[in-house]
Design a protein around this motif. Structure first.
Motif, PDB file in Angstrom:
ATOM      1  N   CYS A  99       0.873  -1.170   0.000  1.00  0.00           N
ATOM      2  CA  CYS A  99       0.000   0.000   0.000  1.00  0.00           C
ATOM      3  C   CYS A  99       0.909   1.219   0.000  1.00  0.00           C
ATOM      4  N   ILE A 100       0.342   2.367  -0.287  1.00  0.00           N
ATOM      5  CA  ILE A 100       1.150   3.574  -0.509  1.00  0.00           C
ATOM      6  C   ILE A 100       1.492   4.270   0.813  1.00  0.00           C
ATOM      7  N   GLY A 101       2.699   4.834   0.872  1.00  0.00           N
ATOM      8  CA  GLY A 101       3.117   5.627   2.026  1.00  0.00           C
ATOM      9  C   GLY A 101       3.536   7.024   1.597  1.00  0.00           C
ATOM     10  N   ASN A 102       3.869   7.852   2.567  1.00  0.00           N
ATOM     11  CA  ASN A 102       4.229   9.240   2.239  1.00  0.00           C
ATOM     12  C   ASN A 102       5.476   9.336   1.373  1.00  0.00           C
ATOM     13  N   HIS A 103       6.426   8.387   1.539  1.00  0.00           N
ATOM     14  CA  HIS A 103       7.668   8.475   0.753  1.00  0.00           C
ATOM     15  C   HIS A 103       7.532   7.929  -0.666  1.00  0.00           C
ATOM     16  N   GLU A 104       6.314   7.530  -1.047  1.00  0.00           N
ATOM     17  CA  GLU A 104       6.056   7.232  -2.461  1.00  0.00           C
ATOM     18  C   GLU A 104       5.632   8.491  -3.216  1.00  0.00           C
ATOM     19  N   VAL A 105       5.451   9.597  -2.496  1.00  0.00           N
ATOM     20  CA  VAL A 105       4.747  10.760  -3.055  1.00  0.00           C
ATOM     21  C   VAL A 105       5.580  12.035  -2.888  1.00  0.00           C
ATOM     22  N   ASN A 106       5.736  12.757  -3.976  1.00  0.00           N
ATOM     23  CA  ASN A 106       6.357  14.080  -3.907  1.00  0.00           C
ATOM     24  C   ASN A 106       5.342  15.027  -3.270  1.00  0.00           C
ATOM     25  N   GLY A 107       5.572  15.363  -2.011  1.00  0.00           N
ATOM     26  CA  GLY A 107       4.602  16.169  -1.264  1.00  0.00           C
ATOM     27  C   GLY A 107       3.957  15.398  -0.116  1.00  0.00           C
ATOM     28  N   SER A 108       4.141  14.099  -0.097  1.00  0.00           N
ATOM     29  CA  SER A 108       3.767  13.225   1.036  1.00  0.00           C
ATOM     30  C   SER A 108       2.264  13.038   1.268  1.00  0.00           C
ATOM     31  N   TYR A 109       1.508  14.142   1.372  1.00  0.00           N
ATOM     32  CA  TYR A 109       0.080  14.056   1.734  1.00  0.00           C
ATOM     33  C   TYR A 109      -0.762  14.941   0.810  1.00  0.00           C
ATOM     34  N   LYS A 110      -1.995  14.485   0.607  1.00  0.00           N
ATOM     35  CA  LYS A 110      -3.009  15.283  -0.106  1.00  0.00           C
ATOM     36  C   LYS A 110      -2.569  15.666  -1.513  1.00  0.00           C
ATOM     37  N   MET A 111      -1.879  14.750  -2.167  1.00  0.00           N
ATOM     38  CA  MET A 111      -1.381  15.026  -3.515  1.00  0.00           C
ATOM     39  C   MET A 111      -2.234  14.307  -4.564  1.00  0.00           C
ATOM     40  N   LYS A 112      -1.944  14.589  -5.834  1.00  0.00           N
ATOM     41  CA  LYS A 112      -2.600  13.901  -6.949  1.00  0.00           C
ATOM     42  C   LYS A 112      -1.698  12.758  -7.422  1.00  0.00           C
ATOM     43  N   ARG A 113      -2.282  11.858  -8.212  1.00  0.00           N
ATOM     44  CA  ARG A 113      -1.546  10.656  -8.620  1.00  0.00           C
ATOM     45  C   ARG A 113      -0.266  10.960  -9.390  1.00  0.00           C
ATOM     46  N   ASP A 114      -0.230  12.091 -10.099  1.00  0.00           N
ATOM     47  CA  ASP A 114       0.989  12.387 -10.877  1.00  0.00           C
ATOM     48  C   ASP A 114       2.182  12.707  -9.975  1.00  0.00           C
ATOM     49  N   LYS A 115       1.965  12.838  -8.676  1.00  0.00           N
ATOM     50  CA  LYS A 115       3.079  13.077  -7.753  1.00  0.00           C
ATOM     51  C   LYS A 115       3.694  11.774  -7.237  1.00  0.00           C
ATOM     52  N   SER A 116       3.193  10.655  -7.738  1.00  0.00           N
ATOM     53  CA  SER A 116       3.771   9.361  -7.341  1.00  0.00           C
ATOM     54  C   SER A 116       4.123   8.536  -8.592  1.00  0.00           C
ATOM     55  N   PRO A 117       4.980   9.089  -9.455  1.00  0.00           N
ATOM     56  CA  PRO A 117       5.200   8.455 -10.765  1.00  0.00           C
ATOM     57  C   PRO A 117       6.017   7.165 -10.700  1.00  0.00           C
ATOM     58  N   ASN A 118       6.856   7.005  -9.698  1.00  0.00           N
ATOM     59  CA  ASN A 118       7.687   5.792  -9.638  1.00  0.00           C
ATOM     60  C   ASN A 118       6.861   4.615  -9.121  1.00  0.00           C
ATOM     61  N   TYR A 119       6.269   4.800  -7.946  1.00  0.00           N
ATOM     62  CA  TYR A 119       5.446   3.752  -7.335  1.00  0.00           C
ATOM     63  C   TYR A 119       4.306   3.331  -8.262  1.00  0.00           C
ATOM     64  N   LEU A 120       3.571   4.314  -8.785  1.00  0.00           N
ATOM     65  CA  LEU A 120       2.399   3.976  -9.592  1.00  0.00           C
ATOM     66  C   LEU A 120       2.761   3.439 -10.972  1.00  0.00           C
ATOM     67  N   SER A 121       4.003   3.619 -11.397  1.00  0.00           N
ATOM     68  CA  SER A 121       4.377   3.058 -12.701  1.00  0.00           C
ATOM     69  C   SER A 121       4.244   1.539 -12.689  1.00  0.00           C
TER      70      SER A 121
END
Ligand SMILES: [Fe+2]
Ligand SMILES: [Fe+2]
Length: 425
Positions: A213-235
Protein backbone atom coordinates in the motif's frame (compact mmCIF):
# COMPACT_ATOMS: atom_id res chain seq x y z
CA UNK A 1 13.48 -24.78 -34.83
CA UNK A 2 12.91 -26.09 -31.32
CA UNK A 3 14.21 -23.92 -28.52
CA UNK A 4 16.89 -26.48 -27.70
CA UNK A 5 18.16 -26.65 -31.27
CA UNK A 6 17.94 -22.92 -31.54
CA UNK A 7 20.16 -22.57 -28.45
CA UNK A 8 22.76 -24.96 -29.82
CA UNK A 9 22.72 -23.02 -33.05
CA UNK A 10 23.04 -19.71 -31.23
CA UNK A 11 25.82 -21.06 -29.08
CA UNK A 12 27.91 -22.00 -32.11
CA UNK A 13 27.09 -18.89 -34.14
CA UNK A 14 27.84 -16.63 -31.19
CA UNK A 15 31.20 -18.32 -30.78
CA UNK A 16 31.85 -17.48 -34.40
CA UNK A 17 30.70 -13.96 -33.89
CA UNK A 18 33.06 -13.45 -30.97
CA UNK A 19 35.96 -14.84 -32.99
CA UNK A 20 35.11 -12.59 -35.93
CA UNK A 21 35.02 -9.54 -33.71
CA UNK A 22 38.36 -10.42 -32.14
CA UNK A 23 40.05 -10.60 -35.54
CA UNK A 24 38.83 -7.30 -36.86
CA UNK A 25 36.10 -5.70 -38.88
CA UNK A 26 36.85 -7.36 -42.21
CA UNK A 27 35.71 -10.76 -40.97
CA UNK A 28 32.91 -9.04 -39.05
CA UNK A 29 31.55 -7.58 -42.29
CA UNK A 30 31.53 -10.98 -43.96
CA UNK A 31 29.36 -12.51 -41.28
CA UNK A 32 25.92 -12.36 -42.81
CA UNK A 33 24.20 -13.42 -39.55
CA UNK A 34 25.75 -10.64 -37.46
CA UNK A 35 22.63 -8.53 -36.95
CA UNK A 36 20.55 -11.57 -36.11
CA UNK A 37 23.32 -12.85 -33.83
CA UNK A 38 23.38 -9.57 -31.91
CA UNK A 39 19.64 -9.73 -31.39
CA UNK A 40 19.84 -13.40 -30.44
CA UNK A 41 22.71 -12.76 -28.03
CA UNK A 42 20.60 -10.10 -26.34
CA UNK A 43 17.67 -12.51 -26.18
CA UNK A 44 19.65 -15.43 -24.83
CA UNK A 45 21.25 -13.52 -21.98
CA UNK A 46 18.25 -11.33 -21.21
CA UNK A 47 17.66 -11.26 -17.43
CA UNK A 48 16.31 -7.92 -16.16
CA UNK A 49 17.61 -7.13 -12.67
CA UNK A 50 14.39 -5.38 -11.58
CA UNK A 51 12.01 -8.22 -12.42
CA UNK A 52 9.40 -8.93 -9.76
CA UNK A 53 5.99 -10.54 -9.42
CA UNK A 54 2.76 -9.02 -8.19
CA UNK A 55 -0.97 -9.41 -8.66
CA UNK A 56 -3.69 -7.35 -10.22
CA UNK A 57 -6.30 -10.10 -10.34
CA UNK A 58 -7.13 -13.29 -8.47
CA UNK A 59 -3.89 -14.63 -6.87
CA UNK A 60 -5.17 -18.21 -7.26
CA UNK A 61 -5.34 -18.01 -11.07
CA UNK A 62 -3.05 -15.19 -12.22
CA UNK A 63 0.38 -13.64 -11.84
CA UNK A 64 1.80 -10.35 -13.09
CA UNK A 65 5.44 -10.22 -14.21
CA UNK A 66 6.99 -6.75 -14.34
CA UNK A 67 10.38 -5.17 -14.79
CA UNK A 68 11.85 -1.77 -15.60
CA UNK A 69 14.53 -1.45 -18.24
CA UNK A 70 15.65 -0.06 -21.57
CA UNK A 71 13.91 -0.86 -24.79
CA UNK A 72 15.52 -3.98 -26.17
CA UNK A 73 15.75 -5.93 -29.42
CA UNK A 74 15.22 -9.07 -27.32
CA UNK A 75 11.94 -10.95 -27.51
CA UNK A 76 10.13 -9.95 -24.32
CA UNK A 77 7.06 -12.13 -24.57
CA UNK A 78 6.74 -14.57 -21.67
CA UNK A 79 6.46 -18.35 -21.99
CA UNK A 80 5.00 -20.14 -19.00
CA UNK A 81 4.07 -23.66 -17.97
CA UNK A 82 3.52 -25.70 -14.85
CA UNK A 83 6.67 -27.31 -13.47
CA UNK A 84 5.10 -30.78 -13.57
CA UNK A 85 3.75 -30.62 -17.10
CA UNK A 86 5.69 -28.18 -19.29
CA UNK A 87 3.15 -27.45 -22.01
CA UNK A 88 4.32 -23.92 -22.72
CA UNK A 89 1.88 -21.09 -23.26
CA UNK A 90 2.73 -17.61 -24.48
CA UNK A 91 1.73 -14.27 -22.92
CA UNK A 92 2.20 -10.86 -24.50
CA UNK A 93 4.25 -8.18 -22.75
CA UNK A 94 3.09 -4.57 -22.83
CA UNK A 95 5.39 -1.59 -22.29
CA UNK A 96 4.76 1.89 -20.98
CA UNK A 97 6.93 4.81 -19.86
CA UNK A 98 8.69 4.64 -16.51
CA UNK A 99 8.36 7.85 -14.52
CA UNK A 100 10.43 10.75 -15.85
CA UNK A 101 13.03 8.52 -17.57
CA UNK A 102 13.56 7.02 -21.02
CA UNK A 103 13.19 3.57 -19.45
CA UNK A 104 10.10 1.44 -19.84
CA UNK A 105 7.91 -0.65 -17.58
CA UNK A 106 7.42 -4.12 -19.06
CA UNK A 107 4.34 -5.94 -17.83
CA UNK A 108 2.99 -9.39 -18.60
CA UNK A 109 -0.12 -10.80 -17.08
CA UNK A 110 -0.33 -14.57 -16.83
CA UNK A 111 -3.94 -15.72 -16.51
CA UNK A 112 -5.89 -18.96 -16.50
CA UNK A 113 -3.44 -20.52 -14.05
CA UNK A 114 -4.22 -23.45 -11.78
CA UNK A 115 -4.45 -22.67 -8.09
CA UNK A 116 -1.86 -23.95 -5.61
CA UNK A 117 0.47 -24.91 -8.45
CA UNK A 118 4.19 -24.49 -9.17
CA UNK A 119 4.92 -22.62 -12.41
CA UNK A 120 7.99 -21.75 -14.46
CA UNK A 121 8.47 -18.99 -17.00
CA UNK A 122 11.01 -17.62 -19.45
CA UNK A 123 11.28 -14.26 -21.19
CA UNK A 124 11.44 -14.81 -24.95
CA UNK A 125 14.40 -17.02 -25.81
CA UNK A 126 16.35 -16.17 -22.67
CA UNK A 127 18.18 -19.01 -20.99
CA UNK A 128 17.04 -18.08 -17.49
CA UNK A 129 14.02 -19.88 -16.09
CA UNK A 130 12.10 -18.37 -13.17
CA UNK A 131 9.67 -20.11 -10.86
CA UNK A 132 6.66 -19.13 -8.77
CA UNK A 133 3.57 -20.65 -7.20
CA UNK A 134 -0.06 -19.61 -7.30
CA UNK A 135 -2.11 -19.27 -4.13
CA UNK A 136 -4.39 -22.21 -3.27
CA UNK A 137 -8.15 -21.75 -3.61
CA UNK A 138 -8.78 -23.48 -0.27
CA UNK A 139 -6.66 -23.16 2.85
CA UNK A 140 -6.41 -26.88 3.51
CA UNK A 141 -2.81 -26.35 4.64
CA UNK A 142 -1.18 -23.52 6.57
CA UNK A 143 -0.85 -20.29 4.58
CA UNK A 144 2.13 -18.14 5.42
CA UNK A 145 3.03 -14.64 4.26
CA UNK A 146 5.24 -11.82 5.54
CA UNK A 147 4.56 -8.13 6.08
CA UNK A 148 6.43 -5.01 7.06
CA UNK A 149 6.99 -1.49 5.88
CA UNK A 150 9.49 1.32 5.55
CA UNK A 151 12.25 -0.48 3.68
CA UNK A 152 14.56 1.87 1.77
CA UNK A 153 17.59 0.55 -0.05
CA UNK A 154 20.41 0.18 2.48
CA UNK A 155 21.99 -2.94 3.97
CA UNK A 156 19.29 -3.29 6.65
CA UNK A 157 16.56 -3.49 4.01
CA UNK A 158 18.60 -6.15 2.20
CA UNK A 159 19.10 -8.15 5.42
CA UNK A 160 15.37 -8.05 6.09
CA UNK A 161 14.69 -9.15 2.50
CA UNK A 162 16.93 -12.17 3.06
CA UNK A 163 15.26 -12.97 6.39
CA UNK A 164 11.79 -12.56 4.85
CA UNK A 165 12.60 -14.85 1.93
CA UNK A 166 13.86 -17.56 4.32
CA UNK A 167 10.33 -17.86 5.71
CA UNK A 168 9.10 -19.23 2.35
CA UNK A 169 6.12 -16.86 2.31
CA UNK A 170 3.47 -17.01 -0.39
CA UNK A 171 3.95 -13.24 -0.77
CA UNK A 172 5.34 -10.15 0.94
CA UNK A 173 3.13 -7.19 1.84
CA UNK A 174 5.05 -3.93 2.21
CA UNK A 175 2.87 -1.30 3.81
CA UNK A 176 4.26 1.90 2.38
CA UNK A 177 7.60 3.74 2.25
CA UNK A 178 9.08 1.07 -0.01
CA UNK A 179 12.05 2.77 -1.68
CA UNK A 180 11.97 6.34 -0.31
CA UNK A 181 12.04 7.73 -3.84
CA UNK A 182 9.71 10.55 -2.69
CA UNK A 183 8.09 10.59 -6.11
CA UNK A 184 11.16 12.19 -7.64
CA UNK A 185 14.04 9.69 -7.59
CA UNK A 186 13.44 6.95 -10.18
CA UNK A 187 16.94 5.58 -9.61
CA UNK A 188 16.08 4.97 -5.94
CA UNK A 189 12.95 3.07 -6.92
CA UNK A 190 14.99 0.98 -9.36
CA UNK A 191 17.52 0.20 -6.62
CA UNK A 192 14.66 -0.99 -4.38
CA UNK A 193 13.42 -3.33 -7.12
CA UNK A 194 16.96 -4.58 -7.77
CA UNK A 195 17.29 -5.47 -4.08
CA UNK A 196 13.88 -7.14 -4.09
CA UNK A 197 14.75 -9.07 -7.25
CA UNK A 198 18.09 -10.14 -5.84
CA UNK A 199 16.92 -11.51 -2.53
CA UNK A 200 13.18 -12.18 -2.45
CA UNK A 201 13.52 -15.72 -3.74
CA UNK A 202 12.66 -18.66 -1.50
CA UNK A 203 14.76 -21.76 -0.81
CA UNK A 204 13.00 -23.62 -3.60
CA UNK A 205 13.97 -20.93 -6.12
CA UNK A 206 10.50 -19.36 -6.34
CA UNK A 207 10.10 -15.60 -6.74
CA UNK A 208 8.03 -14.12 -3.90
CA UNK A 209 5.25 -11.81 -5.19
CA UNK A 210 5.05 -8.32 -3.71
CA UNK A 211 1.90 -6.53 -2.55
CA UNK A 212 1.92 -3.03 -1.11
CA UNK A 213 0.00 0.00 0.00
CA UNK A 214 1.15 3.57 -0.51
CA UNK A 215 3.12 5.63 2.03
CA UNK A 216 4.23 9.24 2.24
CA UNK A 217 7.67 8.47 0.75
CA UNK A 218 6.06 7.23 -2.46
CA UNK A 219 4.75 10.76 -3.05
CA UNK A 220 6.36 14.08 -3.91
CA UNK A 221 4.60 16.17 -1.26
CA UNK A 222 3.77 13.22 1.04
CA UNK A 223 0.08 14.06 1.73
CA UNK A 224 -3.01 15.28 -0.11
CA UNK A 225 -1.38 15.03 -3.52
CA UNK A 226 -2.60 13.90 -6.95
CA UNK A 227 -1.55 10.66 -8.62
CA UNK A 228 0.99 12.39 -10.88
CA UNK A 229 3.08 13.08 -7.75
CA UNK A 230 3.77 9.36 -7.34
CA UNK A 231 5.20 8.46 -10.77
CA UNK A 232 7.69 5.79 -9.64
CA UNK A 233 5.45 3.75 -7.33
CA UNK A 234 2.40 3.98 -9.59
CA UNK A 235 4.38 3.06 -12.70
CA UNK A 236 4.29 -0.55 -11.46
CA UNK A 237 1.58 -0.57 -8.76
CA UNK A 238 -1.08 0.98 -10.98
CA UNK A 239 -1.81 -2.66 -11.77
CA UNK A 240 -3.12 -3.07 -8.22
CA UNK A 241 -4.43 0.49 -7.95
CA UNK A 242 -5.59 1.52 -11.45
CA UNK A 243 -7.75 4.45 -10.35
CA UNK A 244 -7.63 4.77 -6.58
CA UNK A 245 -4.80 3.90 -4.19
CA UNK A 246 -7.05 1.75 -2.02
CA UNK A 247 -8.44 -1.67 -2.80
CA UNK A 248 -9.07 -5.19 -1.62
CA UNK A 249 -7.54 -8.47 -2.68
CA UNK A 250 -9.65 -11.56 -2.02
CA UNK A 251 -7.53 -14.70 -1.96
CA UNK A 252 -9.27 -18.04 -2.33
CA UNK A 253 -12.06 -18.73 0.14
CA UNK A 254 -9.99 -17.74 3.17
CA UNK A 255 -8.24 -14.33 3.11
CA UNK A 256 -9.19 -10.74 2.28
CA UNK A 257 -6.51 -8.05 2.41
CA UNK A 258 -7.80 -4.49 2.52
CA UNK A 259 -5.16 -1.98 1.39
CA UNK A 260 -5.72 1.66 2.34
CA UNK A 261 -4.22 5.08 1.58
CA UNK A 262 -3.61 7.25 4.67
CA UNK A 263 -4.21 10.56 2.86
CA UNK A 264 -1.24 10.46 0.48
CA UNK A 265 -3.29 10.48 -2.73
CA UNK A 266 -6.79 9.73 -1.40
CA UNK A 267 -8.49 11.50 1.52
CA UNK A 268 -9.37 9.31 4.52
CA UNK A 269 -12.89 10.69 5.06
CA UNK A 270 -15.56 10.46 2.40
CA UNK A 271 -15.25 8.08 -0.52
CA UNK A 272 -12.49 5.89 0.93
CA UNK A 273 -14.27 5.49 4.27
CA UNK A 274 -17.61 4.68 2.57
CA UNK A 275 -15.85 2.13 0.40
CA UNK A 276 -14.11 0.66 3.47
CA UNK A 277 -17.39 0.18 5.30
CA UNK A 278 -19.01 -1.65 2.40
CA UNK A 279 -15.86 -3.70 1.77
CA UNK A 280 -15.72 -4.88 5.41
CA UNK A 281 -19.49 -5.49 5.61
CA UNK A 282 -19.35 -7.64 2.46
CA UNK A 283 -16.59 -9.84 3.92
CA UNK A 284 -18.00 -10.85 7.29
CA UNK A 285 -17.96 -14.53 6.33
CA UNK A 286 -14.26 -14.56 5.43
CA UNK A 287 -12.07 -16.57 7.86
CA UNK A 288 -9.27 -13.98 7.69
CA UNK A 289 -9.98 -10.27 7.26
CA UNK A 290 -6.91 -8.06 7.51
CA UNK A 291 -6.20 -4.38 6.81
CA UNK A 292 -2.91 -2.69 5.92
CA UNK A 293 -2.24 1.05 5.87
CA UNK A 294 0.79 3.25 6.28
CA UNK A 295 0.32 5.94 8.96
CA UNK A 296 -0.61 4.30 12.28
CA UNK A 297 -3.82 4.97 14.16
CA UNK A 298 -1.93 3.97 17.31
CA UNK A 299 1.63 5.25 16.84
CA UNK A 300 4.63 3.88 18.71
CA UNK A 301 6.93 6.85 18.12
CA UNK A 302 5.00 9.91 17.02
CA UNK A 303 2.39 11.60 19.22
CA UNK A 304 -1.37 11.17 19.01
CA UNK A 305 -1.79 14.82 19.98
CA UNK A 306 -0.44 17.75 18.01
CA UNK A 307 1.05 20.96 19.33
CA UNK A 308 -1.29 23.29 21.22
CA UNK A 309 -4.04 20.68 21.50
CA UNK A 310 -4.13 20.00 17.74
CA UNK A 311 -4.57 16.65 16.05
CA UNK A 312 -1.60 14.30 16.08
CA UNK A 313 -0.58 11.23 14.10
CA UNK A 314 -3.43 8.92 13.08
CA UNK A 315 -6.22 11.25 14.19
CA UNK A 316 -8.32 10.86 11.07
CA UNK A 317 -8.02 7.06 11.10
CA UNK A 318 -9.11 6.98 14.72
CA UNK A 319 -12.17 9.06 13.84
CA UNK A 320 -13.18 7.42 10.56
CA UNK A 321 -11.63 3.95 10.30
CA UNK A 322 -11.11 2.48 13.77
CA UNK A 323 -14.87 2.45 14.54
CA UNK A 324 -15.34 0.43 11.33
CA UNK A 325 -12.49 -1.95 12.19
CA UNK A 326 -14.25 -2.51 15.54
CA UNK A 327 -17.80 -2.78 14.18
CA UNK A 328 -16.78 -5.29 11.51
CA UNK A 329 -14.31 -7.18 13.73
CA UNK A 330 -11.19 -6.84 11.59
CA UNK A 331 -8.69 -9.49 12.71
CA UNK A 332 -5.59 -7.33 12.58
CA UNK A 333 -4.55 -3.93 11.23
CA UNK A 334 -1.00 -3.70 9.89
CA UNK A 335 0.42 -0.21 10.42
CA UNK A 336 3.78 1.33 9.59
CA UNK A 337 5.53 4.73 9.28
CA UNK A 338 6.96 4.98 12.82
CA UNK A 339 9.94 2.63 12.21
CA UNK A 340 9.68 0.38 15.28
CA UNK A 341 8.23 -2.97 16.25
CA UNK A 342 4.91 -2.60 18.09
CA UNK A 343 1.99 -4.73 19.14
CA UNK A 344 -1.04 -2.96 20.58
CA UNK A 345 -3.45 -4.42 23.07
CA UNK A 346 -6.73 -5.42 21.46
CA UNK A 347 -8.38 -2.00 21.40
CA UNK A 348 -11.87 -0.56 21.36
CA UNK A 349 -11.98 3.21 21.15
CA UNK A 350 -8.33 3.34 22.18
CA UNK A 351 -8.85 1.28 25.33
CA UNK A 352 -7.75 -2.26 26.14
CA UNK A 353 -10.61 -4.66 25.40
CA UNK A 354 -10.33 -8.39 24.83
CA UNK A 355 -12.87 -8.11 22.01
CA UNK A 356 -11.07 -5.18 20.42
CA UNK A 357 -8.87 -4.87 17.33
CA UNK A 358 -5.16 -5.70 17.25
CA UNK A 359 -2.73 -3.26 15.61
CA UNK A 360 0.69 -4.53 14.54
CA UNK A 361 3.52 -2.37 13.23
CA UNK A 362 5.24 -0.04 12.91
CA UNK A 363 7.37 -0.39 9.80
CA UNK A 364 11.03 -1.18 10.42
CA UNK A 365 11.95 -3.34 7.41
CA UNK A 366 14.97 -1.08 6.85
CA UNK A 367 14.36 2.08 8.92
CA UNK A 368 14.55 2.54 12.67
CA UNK A 369 13.55 4.90 15.46
CA UNK A 370 13.45 4.55 19.26
CA UNK A 371 10.06 3.11 20.20
CA UNK A 372 7.97 4.46 23.04
CA UNK A 373 7.35 1.94 25.80
CA UNK A 374 4.00 0.45 26.88
CA UNK A 375 4.44 2.46 30.10
CA UNK A 376 4.53 5.65 28.03
CA UNK A 377 1.68 4.55 25.73
CA UNK A 378 -0.90 2.39 27.56
CA UNK A 379 -2.50 1.22 24.31
CA UNK A 380 0.72 -0.62 23.45
CA UNK A 381 1.40 -4.15 24.72
CA UNK A 382 4.94 -4.59 23.35
CA UNK A 383 7.51 -2.50 21.50
CA UNK A 384 11.14 -2.69 20.50
CA UNK A 385 13.58 -0.61 18.53
CA UNK A 386 14.60 -3.27 16.04
CA UNK A 387 14.49 -3.87 12.33
CA UNK A 388 11.84 -6.50 11.80
CA UNK A 389 9.50 -8.40 9.51
CA UNK A 390 6.33 -10.16 10.65
CA UNK A 391 5.40 -13.69 9.59
CA UNK A 392 1.64 -14.32 9.46
CA UNK A 393 0.57 -17.93 9.60
CA UNK A 394 -3.08 -18.68 8.85
CA UNK A 395 -4.31 -21.92 10.37
CA UNK A 396 -8.03 -22.63 10.05
CA UNK A 397 -9.83 -19.89 11.95
CA UNK A 398 -6.69 -18.71 13.75
CA UNK A 399 -3.70 -16.60 12.87
CA UNK A 400 -0.24 -16.54 14.41
CA UNK A 401 1.83 -13.37 14.03
CA UNK A 402 5.55 -13.73 14.66
CA UNK A 403 7.85 -10.69 14.55
CA UNK A 404 11.42 -11.56 13.56
CA UNK A 405 14.27 -9.17 14.22
CA UNK A 406 17.04 -8.63 11.68
CA UNK A 407 19.20 -11.23 13.46
CA UNK A 408 16.43 -13.83 13.10
CA UNK A 409 15.57 -13.60 16.80
CA UNK A 410 11.85 -13.90 17.55
CA UNK A 411 10.82 -10.51 18.95
CA UNK A 412 7.18 -11.36 19.60
CA UNK A 413 4.48 -13.93 18.90
CA UNK A 414 0.75 -13.47 19.25
CA UNK A 415 -2.42 -15.14 18.06
CA UNK A 416 -5.73 -13.76 16.80
CA UNK A 417 -9.03 -15.59 16.39
CA UNK A 418 -12.21 -14.66 14.60
CA UNK A 419 -14.77 -12.53 16.36
CA UNK A 420 -17.11 -11.96 13.42
CA UNK A 421 -20.63 -13.24 14.15
CA UNK A 422 -20.76 -14.94 10.75
CA UNK A 423 -17.71 -16.98 11.76
CA UNK A 424 -18.47 -17.70 15.38
CA UNK A 425 -21.14 -20.28 14.44
FE1 LIG B 1 8.92 5.57 6.78
FE1 LIG C 1 6.06 7.01 6.32
Amino acid sequence: MSSLHRREFLGSSLGGFAAAFAFGPSLFAQDTVTAAAIADAASLSFAPDTLFLSWQQDPTSSMTVQWIGSETPADVSVKFATVDNPLWQLAKTITKPFSTTDLKVFRTQLTGLKDGTEYQFQIGNAAKIYRFRTMPQKATNTIQFVSGGDAGVDEHAVKTNILAAKQEPYFALIGGDLAYDNGKSPETFIKFLQNYHGHMIDAKGRLIPMLSCIGNHEVNGSYKMKRDKSPNYLSVFDNLFPEKTFGVLDIGDYLSLVLLDTDHLEPIAGEQTSWLEKTLADRQDRPHLMVANHVPAYPSYRAMEGANGGNGTGHEQRVHWCPLFERYNVDVVLEHHDHTFKRSHPLTNGLKDKNGVLYLGDGSWGKLRAAKTPEERPYLAATSSAYHVTVHRLEGEQRFHMALEESGKVADVCMTTNKRPARRG
